[in-house]
Design an enzyme around this catalytic site. Sequence first.
Site, PDB file in Angstrom:
ATOM      1  N   SER A 181      66.745  42.722  39.130  1.00  0.00           N
ATOM      2  CA  SER A 181      65.439  43.288  39.472  1.00  0.00           C
ATOM      3  C   SER A 181      65.372  44.757  39.055  1.00  0.00           C
ATOM      4  CB  SER A 181      65.164  43.086  40.958  1.00  0.00           C
ATOM      5  OG  SER A 181      63.833  43.418  41.281  1.00  0.00           O
ATOM      6  N   ASP A 226      58.695  34.630  36.668  1.00  0.00           N
ATOM      7  CA  ASP A 226      59.361  35.482  37.648  1.00  0.00           C
ATOM      8  C   ASP A 226      58.425  35.746  38.829  1.00  0.00           C
ATOM      9  OD1 ASP A 226      61.716  37.775  37.858  1.00  0.00           O
ATOM     10  OD2 ASP A 226      59.801  38.421  38.708  1.00  0.00           O
ATOM     11  N   HIS A 266      63.576  34.863  41.203  1.00  0.00           N
ATOM     12  CA  HIS A 266      63.759  36.275  40.880  1.00  0.00           C
ATOM     13  C   HIS A 266      65.193  36.628  41.226  1.00  0.00           C
ATOM     14  CE1 HIS A 266      62.593  40.421  40.125  1.00  0.00           C
ATOM     15  NE2 HIS A 266      63.107  40.787  41.287  1.00  0.00           N
TER      16      HIS A 266
END
Length: 406
Positions: free
Chosen positions: A180, A277, A345
């Site tokens: 991330s 995502d 994610h």
Amino acid sequence: MKMKMDIDRIVVCLFLLLVFAPWSIYSDERLLVGMTIVQNAADRGAVCLDGSLPAYHLHRGFGAGSNNWLLQFEGGGWCNDVSSCLERAKTRRGSTHYMEKFKVFSGILSNNASLNPDFYNWNRVKLRYCDGASFSGDGMFDNGTSVLHFRGQKIWEAIIYDLLPRGLSSARMALLSGCSAGGLATFLHCDNLSNMLPKDARVKCLSDAGFFLDEQDISLNYTMRSFYNDLIALQGVEKNLNPNCVRSIQNPKLCFFPQYALNYIKTPYFILNSAYDVFQFHHGLVPPSADLRGHWYHCKFNPAACDATQIDVLQGFRRDMLSALDSFQNSSSSVGMYINSCFAHCQSESQDTWLAVDSPRIHDKTIAEAVGDWYFDRKITKEIDCPYPCDKTCHNIIPSPQVSLR
């Protein structure tokens, strides 16, 4: 008397092991690794948002992997204005005072050969995230009553300088990874790490869920671009962006986006991302500001509830991601990718998605296999999944509605 002396020696040895050895324990077969505070970081100006010292977690490698290093940036969103950074400074995202002192090492950080066959015996490091700008800021806010330290770049440098004498300086192999906001940090620091290690070391970089697109949302606004512009201005990031990218692009702030920066990164790169995502879906493509009436609410948290029009929008997002990656897909074998069609994610940190009996697959290849094949040059690895909903191996990991961009 002799027995007492022997017991005293044992006690002293145990004490020294606890003090000087990397701190880790096993709990229900989970590897929990203790935190290391960078004690001299303040001398370099490297502190978290609240002024606390930065930290990392190190689990030592062994055997054939004792001179190899895997560094993983922690993720956790960003803060792009004073109020959100002040709030963040009171949490584990902005202060080591609030961080858990142990981290679970699983997936790509696992020390189990059957669960992480290529990297299990490497030195594995989790870099804790406490600056709110993907380890890239260099500034300060002080209005006389409140102080914020935007020192992400210096935190990155302080941790690396702390690790170099612990063996990183003689690394034979290294992999810089992150998830991330941590995945985005790999784009910002990939070449920097390569330049700090021995010239004959094999250094490569992996971004997991860090390929954030410069994309219009459903209201045709550039929500992510606007958010990043504010972040860059507040935290003094622009000076730390890729200099070749900054010189070559009309809007230098765009170099914070991986799709623009990657053109100028020399170190071999692997991009692991979902084409759908969920973080980008919820905050970039359909941010709350673009869906005031909540038409997308059910679709966001259950893809099966999306209507035909919403599916078309999601397929358009996938096409834009593949288009942004097209030049890299057709470039040299040094670039690897694994773009699946799961609503997820971050997939390298969880054992379920990294390598397990039922973990996601593209062409019958797991994420762990793909990354290992690319890193060790066993095979060219550029795996692109078919569009949703064809992939039945997916683990759709959708966050609760409370998760925010910050």
